[in-house]
Design an enzyme around this catalytic site. Structure first.
Site, PDB file in Angstrom:
ATOM      1  N   GLU A   1     118.980 -56.326  98.038  1.00 28.61           N
ATOM      2  CA  GLU A   1     120.065 -55.704  98.794  1.00 28.61           C
ATOM      3  C   GLU A   1     120.885 -54.802  97.881  1.00 28.61           C
ATOM      4  O   GLU A   1     121.044 -55.093  96.687  1.00 28.61           O
ATOM      5  CB  GLU A   1     120.943 -56.783  99.458  1.00 28.61           C
ATOM      6  CG  GLU A   1     121.609 -57.753  98.501  1.00 28.61           C
ATOM      7  CD  GLU A   1     122.047 -59.065  99.169  1.00 28.61           C
ATOM      8  OE1 GLU A   1     121.164 -59.811  99.642  1.00 28.61           O
ATOM      9  OE2 GLU A   1     123.263 -59.324  99.196  1.00 28.61           O
TER      10      GLU A   1
ATOM     11  N   ASP B   1     118.314 -61.231  96.564  1.00 25.78           N
ATOM     12  CA  ASP B   1     119.695 -60.779  96.331  1.00 25.78           C
ATOM     13  C   ASP B   1     119.684 -59.331  95.806  1.00 25.78           C
ATOM     14  O   ASP B   1     119.105 -58.474  96.429  1.00 25.78           O
ATOM     15  CB  ASP B   1     120.425 -61.746  95.387  1.00 25.78           C
ATOM     16  CG  ASP B   1     120.673 -63.104  96.049  1.00 25.78           C
ATOM     17  OD1 ASP B   1     120.558 -63.171  97.293  1.00 25.78           O
ATOM     18  OD2 ASP B   1     120.956 -64.078  95.345  1.00 25.78           O
TER      19      ASP B   1
ATOM     20  N   LYS C   1     126.278 -61.079  93.573  1.00 23.61           N
ATOM     21  CA  LYS C   1     126.563 -60.739  94.974  1.00 23.61           C
ATOM     22  C   LYS C   1     127.327 -61.874  95.673  1.00 23.61           C
ATOM     23  O   LYS C   1     127.499 -62.976  95.127  1.00 23.61           O
ATOM     24  CB  LYS C   1     125.265 -60.422  95.732  1.00 23.61           C
ATOM     25  CG  LYS C   1     124.144 -61.435  95.614  1.00 23.61           C
ATOM     26  CD  LYS C   1     124.340 -62.756  96.320  1.00 23.61           C
ATOM     27  CE  LYS C   1     124.594 -62.616  97.787  1.00 23.61           C
ATOM     28  NZ  LYS C   1     123.363 -62.909  98.561  1.00 23.61           N
TER      29      LYS C   1
ATOM     30  N   HIS D   1     121.061 -54.660 107.918  1.00 27.92           N
ATOM     31  CA  HIS D   1     121.836 -55.863 108.206  1.00 27.92           C
ATOM     32  C   HIS D   1     123.109 -55.509 108.963  1.00 27.92           C
ATOM     33  O   HIS D   1     123.675 -54.429 108.766  1.00 27.92           O
ATOM     34  CB  HIS D   1     122.184 -56.589 106.903  1.00 27.92           C
ATOM     35  CG  HIS D   1     122.364 -58.072 107.059  1.00 27.92           C
ATOM     36  ND1 HIS D   1     122.092 -58.738 108.224  1.00 27.92           N
ATOM     37  CD2 HIS D   1     122.796 -59.027 106.192  1.00 27.92           C
ATOM     38  CE1 HIS D   1     122.334 -60.025 108.068  1.00 27.92           C
ATOM     39  NE2 HIS D   1     122.765 -60.227 106.831  1.00 27.92           N
TER      40      HIS D   1
ATOM     41  N   ARG E   1     117.148 -53.712 101.390  1.00 26.79           N
ATOM     42  CA  ARG E   1     118.128 -54.156 102.391  1.00 26.79           C
ATOM     43  C   ARG E   1     119.373 -53.271 102.299  1.00 26.79           C
ATOM     44  O   ARG E   1     119.996 -53.191 101.239  1.00 26.79           O
ATOM     45  CB  ARG E   1     118.462 -55.629 102.128  1.00 26.79           C
ATOM     46  CG  ARG E   1     119.662 -56.147 102.871  1.00 26.79           C
ATOM     47  CD  ARG E   1     119.623 -57.667 102.813  1.00 26.79           C
ATOM     48  NE  ARG E   1     120.896 -58.284 103.005  1.00 26.79           N
ATOM     49  CZ  ARG E   1     121.098 -59.596 102.972  1.00 26.79           C
ATOM     50  NH1 ARG E   1     120.065 -60.412 102.715  1.00 26.79           N
ATOM     51  NH2 ARG E   1     122.285 -60.098 103.160  1.00 26.79           N
TER      52      ARG E   1
ATOM     53  N   ASP F   1     114.301 -63.725  99.457  1.00 30.05           N
ATOM     54  CA  ASP F   1     115.588 -63.045  99.499  1.00 30.05           C
ATOM     55  C   ASP F   1     116.022 -62.926  98.035  1.00 30.05           C
ATOM     56  O   ASP F   1     116.567 -63.865  97.457  1.00 30.05           O
ATOM     57  CB  ASP F   1     116.564 -63.922 100.308  1.00 30.05           C
ATOM     58  CG  ASP F   1     117.989 -63.428 100.233  1.00 30.05           C
ATOM     59  OD1 ASP F   1     118.216 -62.327  99.690  1.00 30.05           O
ATOM     60  OD2 ASP F   1     118.875 -64.152 100.728  1.00 30.05           O
TER      61      ASP F   1
ATOM     62  N   ASP G   1     126.472 -69.023  97.352  1.00 30.18           N
ATOM     63  CA  ASP G   1     125.532 -67.898  97.462  1.00 30.18           C
ATOM     64  C   ASP G   1     126.081 -66.716  96.663  1.00 30.18           C
ATOM     65  O   ASP G   1     126.254 -65.617  97.177  1.00 30.18           O
ATOM     66  CB  ASP G   1     125.372 -67.545  98.954  1.00 30.18           C
ATOM     67  CG  ASP G   1     124.216 -66.586  99.201  1.00 30.18           C
ATOM     68  OD1 ASP G   1     123.419 -66.354  98.263  1.00 30.18           O
ATOM     69  OD2 ASP G   1     124.108 -66.065 100.333  1.00 30.18           O
TER      70      ASP G   1
ATOM     71  N   ASN H   1     127.610 -63.614  99.766  1.00 25.43           N
ATOM     72  CA  ASN H   1     126.949 -63.614 101.065  1.00 25.43           C
ATOM     73  C   ASN H   1     127.595 -62.563 101.969  1.00 25.43           C
ATOM     74  O   ASN H   1     128.806 -62.390 101.978  1.00 25.43           O
ATOM     75  CB  ASN H   1     127.049 -65.008 101.709  1.00 25.43           C
ATOM     76  CG  ASN H   1     126.269 -65.058 103.006  1.00 25.43           C
ATOM     77  OD1 ASN H   1     126.779 -64.712 104.068  1.00 25.43           O
ATOM     78  ND2 ASN H   1     125.016 -65.459 102.917  1.00 25.43           N
ATOM     79  N   SER H   2     126.770 -61.881 102.739  1.00 25.22           N
ATOM     80  CA  SER H   2     127.243 -60.754 103.561  1.00 25.22           C
ATOM     81  C   SER H   2     128.272 -61.163 104.597  1.00 25.22           C
ATOM     82  O   SER H   2     129.000 -60.318 105.122  1.00 25.22           O
ATOM     83  CB  SER H   2     126.047 -60.113 104.269  1.00 25.22           C
ATOM     84  OG  SER H   2     125.107 -59.708 103.324  1.00 25.22           O
TER      85      SER H   2
ATOM     86  N   SER I   1     115.399 -68.052 101.890  1.00 23.68           N
ATOM     87  CA  SER I   1     116.782 -67.573 102.004  1.00 23.68           C
ATOM     88  C   SER I   1     117.622 -67.917 100.778  1.00 23.68           C
ATOM     89  O   SER I   1     117.663 -69.057 100.332  1.00 23.68           O
ATOM     90  CB  SER I   1     117.411 -68.224 103.251  1.00 23.68           C
ATOM     91  OG  SER I   1     118.809 -68.271 103.137  1.00 23.68           O
ATOM     92  N   GLY I   2     118.340 -66.917 100.277  1.00 25.07           N
ATOM     93  CA  GLY I   2     119.223 -67.153  99.136  1.00 25.07           C
ATOM     94  C   GLY I   2     120.370 -68.083  99.510  1.00 25.07           C
ATOM     95  O   GLY I   2     120.726 -68.987  98.752  1.00 25.07           O
ATOM     96  N   LEU I   3     120.913 -67.875 100.723  1.00 25.42           N
ATOM     97  CA  LEU I   3     121.989 -68.744 101.183  1.00 25.42           C
ATOM     98  C   LEU I   3     121.506 -70.191 101.261  1.00 25.42           C
ATOM     99  O   LEU I   3     122.160 -71.109 100.749  1.00 25.42           O
ATOM    100  CB  LEU I   3     122.468 -68.279 102.571  1.00 25.42           C
ATOM    101  CG  LEU I   3     123.438 -69.234 103.280  1.00 25.42           C
ATOM    102  CD1 LEU I   3     124.752 -69.332 102.520  1.00 25.42           C
ATOM    103  CD2 LEU I   3     123.692 -68.796 104.723  1.00 25.42           C
TER     104      LEU I   3
HETATM  105  C1  SPV Z   1     120.145 -65.206 103.381  1.00 25.70           C
HETATM  106  O1  SPV Z   1     119.518 -65.892 104.193  1.00 25.70           O
HETATM  107  O2  SPV Z   1     120.492 -65.633 102.293  1.00 25.70           O
HETATM  108  C2  SPV Z   1     120.485 -63.836 103.709  1.00 25.70           C
HETATM  109  C3  SPV Z   1     120.610 -63.499 105.106  1.00 25.70           C
HETATM  110  O3  SPV Z   1     120.708 -63.072 102.841  1.00 25.70           O
HETATM  111  S1  SPV Z   1     122.252 -63.599 105.536  1.00 25.70           S
HETATM  112  O4  SPV Z   1     122.781 -64.836 105.035  1.00 25.70           O
HETATM  113  O5  SPV Z   1     122.223 -63.546 106.988  1.00 25.70           O
HETATM  114  O6  SPV Z   1     122.934 -62.468 104.951  1.00 25.70           O
HETATM  115 MG    MG Z   2     120.887 -63.893 101.024  1.00 26.96          MG
END
Ligand code: SPV
Ligand code: MG
Length: 505
Positions: free
Chosen positions: A111, A84, A117, A187, A156, A82, A55, A119-120, A43-45
């Site tokens: 994505e 990004d 980017k 997502h 994504r 992930d 992130d 975080n979503s 996971s990027g986060l």
């Molecule tokens: C991550 O885990 O970094 C993601 C998923 O991109 S989310 O944080 O749910 O967008």
């Molecule tokens: Mg991410």
């Protein structure tokens, strides 16, 4: 071992719902694998949070790559990165694919947002989406770059996150599919399944679909199965669990200024070593490091403190024989004030020492000296309890007499015989040899000895018992062997006599 890329592809294409668990460093990746998951979401986060940055592509892509390399080395299940936005345009993204393949990463998800980017779940609506054509061609470049056909590229779709509707989501997914991606990650930041459900109804089974139910976590997994979703990503729960655990333990230790109440709440060190693979290194060391000839220990029973100079000499000889682990049980250490009245018997001394007795151990009296090769003689015998018996019968009066199943002959120069008797009552003509205090137990022999001593120690007459009762008890249930030798040892009296003669000359 199936390639990681092939494993990930098989998961995406399997007819059942597959589950990927988040990890953010090698340790968490290993825990995910040990738990039973078939794949890891890098996971990027979580990785950025673990690095203490946001992130927002604050960690460079090569820094991410370094973390991934450790994660990949530590695990055998596939890792989906992930990625990004691919860290730039098509050129950056295809270089990413090349480096991921080199590091054994099974696939990457990118994505359709702009670099850098966000975080979503942070102001999703405000986030501009990538141009469809530009993003589709980026996907094409990535697919054209991969050397391994099974490497996975997932697109994504962030249309729902940015506030666009179903039509935009489908338009994008369709374009990315045509560009050649292997699956679509759709997502949603809603706490219901509605957006995902609407997408699945229109999308059908054109390409496998991956979802990340971080916000719609209350939706039963069974519902995701019914929607024919291919893969679910539990995206950040190891990171969040570790934050809670670390906050708790830090606070408790801070408040208590002690770690005593924490010890049983945290993973034991043994678990840390196991996760690091310490066992594998120990095995490898046995193969690849020069091994000590043996790991035997020695125990010296110092019955006569005045013979301490011989103890030192014996330690030197044991060292020369490769034995470094030597313990001394000294009768003079105890009961100093009572002297002779409380003088310990040989058996009491040995019983005291037996509390630390384990593993193959040479046992000897402290007041003797002997030729170093006698150590090798003892170590070469693999029986559980082996006693050196001097076949020079003139010396019986100096110690215990021994008989074996056969008396000494020249043929016994390298063989052993079973012991029959061990007694002070044996005289020169009835004894086959004399015990002078040098013997050995194997690891199992050490256990037998300890058990026998513990048993004898319970007897009310323990203070009157001698080695005679010890060996008699052990012989009832176990075979004790003797190895005959001819001389080559002295006790302290002989030794002093010889020294004086030498001085007089
Ligand atoms: C991550 O885990 O970094 C993601 C998923 O991109 S989310 O944080 O749910 O967008
Ligand atoms: Mg991410």
């Amino acid at each position: 071992m199936i390639k990681k890329t092939t494993q990930l592809r098989a998961l995406l294409q399997s007819s059942q719902l597959e589950l990927l668990m988040e990890a953010h460093h090698a340790l968490s990746a290993k825990i995910v694998e040990n738990t039973g998951f078939k794949g890891i979401w890098a996971s990027g986060l979580s990785m950025s949070a673990a690095m203490g940055v946001r992130d927002n592509n604050e960690a460079s892509w090569t820094q991410v790559l370094e973390v991934l390399e450790f994660m990949s080395d530590a695990t055998t299940i596939p890792i989906l990165l992930d990625g990004d936005t691919g860290y730039g345009n098509f050129n950056n993204a295809r270089r990413l694919v090349k480096k991921l393949e080199q590091r054994g990463i099974a696939g990457v998800c990118i994505e359709d947002k702009l670099f850098p980017k966000t975080n979503s779940f942070i102001k999703g609506e405000a986030q501009p989406l990538a141009d469809i054509e530009e993003f589709s061609k980026k996907i094409r470049a990535m697919k054209d770059t991969q050397k391994d056909d099974d490497f996975v590229v997932i697109s994504r779709v962030e249309a729902f996150i940015a506030g666009w509707g179903l039509r935009e989501a489908l338009r994008r997914a369709e374009s990315y599919m045509e560009a050649g991606c292997d699956a679509i990650l759709i997502h949603s930041k809603k706490n219901t399944i509605h957006e995902i459900e609407a997408f699945m109804k229109e999308w059908g089974d054109r390409l496998p679909v991956v979802v990340v139910p971080t916000k719609y976590y209350t939706v039963p997994t069974e519902k995701l199965r019914q929607l024919s979703i291919s893969m679910v990503i539990w995206a950040n729960h190891n990171l969040r669990a570790s934050i809670t655990a670390m906050e708790n333990v830090s606070r408790q230790i801070y408040e208590q200024e002690s770690i005593s109440s924490i010890e049983n709440e945290v993973a034991p060190l043994e678990k840390v070593f196991a996760l690091q693979g310490a066992g594998e290194l120990a095995d490898a060391e046995k193969i690849y490091l020069p091994q000590p000839e043996h790991e035997a220990k020695a125990l010296i029973l110092v019955r006569y403190p005045e013979a301490k100079h011989l103890v030192q000499q014996q330690m030197d000889q044991l060292n020369l024989g490769g034995i470094k682990n030597i313990s001394i049980e000294d009768a003079s250490n105890k009961n100093k004030s009572h002297q002779d009245a409380a003088r310990q018997t040989d058996l009491q001394l040995l019983y005291q020492a037996s509390r630390n007795l384990s593993g193959e151990t040479i046992i000897s009296f402290g007041e003797i000296t002997y030729k170093p090769y006698l150590i090798d003689e003892l170590l070469s015998v693999k029986n559980d309890i082996v006693i050196l018996a001097d076949a020079d019968a003139e010396k019986v009066q100096a110690g215990y007499g021994i008989t074996g199943t056969e008396p000494y002959t020249r043929l016994h120069f390298s063989a052993t015989v079973a012991m029959k008797q061990f007694s002070k009552q044996l005289n020169n003509s009835s004894a086959h040899g004399v015990f002078f205090g040098l013997w050995k137990v194997s690891a199992k022999g050490a256990e037998i000895l300890c058990e026998t001593l513990a048993m004898l120690s319970k007897r009310s007459d323990f203070a009157q018992l001698t080695f005679e009762e010890l060996f008699a008890s052990m012989m009832k249930h176990h075979r004790i062997v003797i190895k005959y030798i001819k001389g080559q040892w002295l006790n302290v009296n002989d030794y002093e006599k010889l020294r004086q003669q030498g001085d007089e000359k």
